[in-house]
Design an enzyme around this catalytic site. Structure first.
Site: not given
Length: 405
Positions: A129, A206, A231-232, A378
């Site tokens: 990322f 991560d 928050y996922k 995605r």
């Protein structure tokens, strides 16, 4: 034979997690066919809305500043321990909720470099990322390190063999995502951690796409340092604070670079010089974000109640259905994720040369996905909120959009 909507509905009827969908707020949006982006932002739990209302009217509205001494000060550690027990496979006293993922990664990487003096290299993933790559480059520049980049297969990810080929006596630390943000490739947490240790290096993991989606066992794997967002799959809310994990054995030597008053041994002494606190308090910098912490707490409670084994089982079933439907219904679309479910996290990336346009058309048609350049779409599958029928309806719309393009 291609699974039908009736097949998907039968899977929902047998789903032990189906009732959890009722624990989340559902928007009054007749145009929404399916929300398949919970791996970017999870839906809001009803309990979070209730808890935040109580915070405003009581803890903040009535108790005011007294709430700091009545429990707020300890929330980063208490919630961190609950998160560690529910999803990290970690004992208490090693996890704290604070800051953003970017800030947490920066703290961990700078600390890792400092804990390996004399070593001048860092091993990182060129396909990671952007934040991870940008922070690696910044820390390398600040600490005089050379980055040894691994360039994995975009439809896969970094392997144990890749790491073994890149680490050595000059490696200070390795930093990787456990689940690749684009392909959902699950890296070998145990093997890579051990390989880095064999070379005398540390590992900074991560866990953004792992937490609440893939079972973890940080303590058993001997993980050194880790960070991730909430928050996922933890559904803690937009911009909710991230977390840091520092193994107990490393905490006395953990010197984080953003020294603020909350990380001081005596925050309210207002001392002239900085003296780091013991334990995970030294990982803090500024004042804890109480409203965000409430979201984390409620999200963790839901995941803990559901159980990571059941969540993982449903994630596998959802991604298997997504891959099957993509193969059967989506002409001209490839699979940009591992086909082996044991190597695949909680989302599936499909590929198409015109992925950006297709993503926009899907969203306009009520199927919320996200585009990952250059050619990825995605499909995020959040086990507590995504149903099999919802996924099937979305893939049918996807097929229609393709035919019209």
């Amino acid at each position: 034979m291609t699974p039908t909507l009736a097949d998907a509905e039968r899977l929902d009827a047998a789903d032990p997690l189906a009732s959890f969908r009722d624990r989340f707020l559902v928007p009054d949006d007749p145009g929404l066919v399916a929300y398949l982006d919970g791996n970017s932002l999870g839906r809001p739990p009803k309990a979070t809305a209730e808890r935040l209302a109580a915070l405003v009217t009581h803890d903040w509205g009535t108790r005011l500043i007294r709430s700091w001494s009545e429990g707020w000060m300890e929330l980063p550690f208490e919630i961190g321990d609950r998160l560690a027990a529910a999803v990290l496979g970690a004992e208490p006293g090693q996890t704290v909720v604070a800051d953003s993922t970017t800030v947490c990664l920066y703290k961990l990487m700078r600390a890792a470099a400092a804990m390996r003096p004399g070593r001048d290299e860092v091993v990182a993933d060129r396909g990671n990322f952007p934040t991870d790559r940008y922070v690696v480059e910044a820390v390398a520049a600040e600490c005089g390190l050379t980055v040894r980049w691994i360039s994995p297969d975009p439809a896969g990810g970094v392997t144990l063999a890749d790491v073994v080929d890149h680490v050595g006596e000059r490696t200070a630390f390795v930093t990787l995502s456990h689940v690749a943000y684009r392909s959902a490739w699950i890296a070998d947490l145990h093997g890579i951690t051990a390989a880095a240790h064999d070379a005398g290096a540390l590992v900074v993991w991560d866990l953004c796409h792992s937490v609440g989606s893939v079972p973890l066992d940080l303590d058993a794997a001997g993980v050194d340092l880790a960070a991730g967002c909430t928050y996922k799959f933890l559904n803690a809310g937009p911009g909710a604070p991230a977390f840091l994990y520092v193994a107990a054995a490393l905490q006395d030597g953990f010197a984080q670079p953003i020294t603020g008053w909350m990380g001081h041994a005596e925050p309210f002494a207002m001392g002239r010089d900085y003296a780091p606190a013991t334990g995970m308090r030294r990982a803090l910098s500024g004042t804890p974000p109480i409203t965000g912490l409430i979201g984390v707490d409620e999200g963790v409670k839901l995941v803990a109640e559901a159980g990571m084994d059941r969540i993982r089982a449903k994630a596998v079933a959802l991604t298997e259905l997504a891959v099957t439907l993509a193969d059967d219904l989506l002409d001209g679309v490839g699979i940009g994720s591992p086909r082996d479910p044991a190597r695949r996290g909680g989302h599936v990336t499909v590929t198409h040369p015109d992925a950006k346009t297709l993503s926009d058309r899907l969203i306009a048609a009520g199927v919320v996905v996200d585009h990952r350049p250059p050619d990825g779409i995605r499909i995020g599958l959040s086990p507590l909120t995504t149903s099999f029928a919802e996924l099937h309806r979305a893939m049918t719309v996807f097929a229609d959009v393709l035919q019209m393009s």
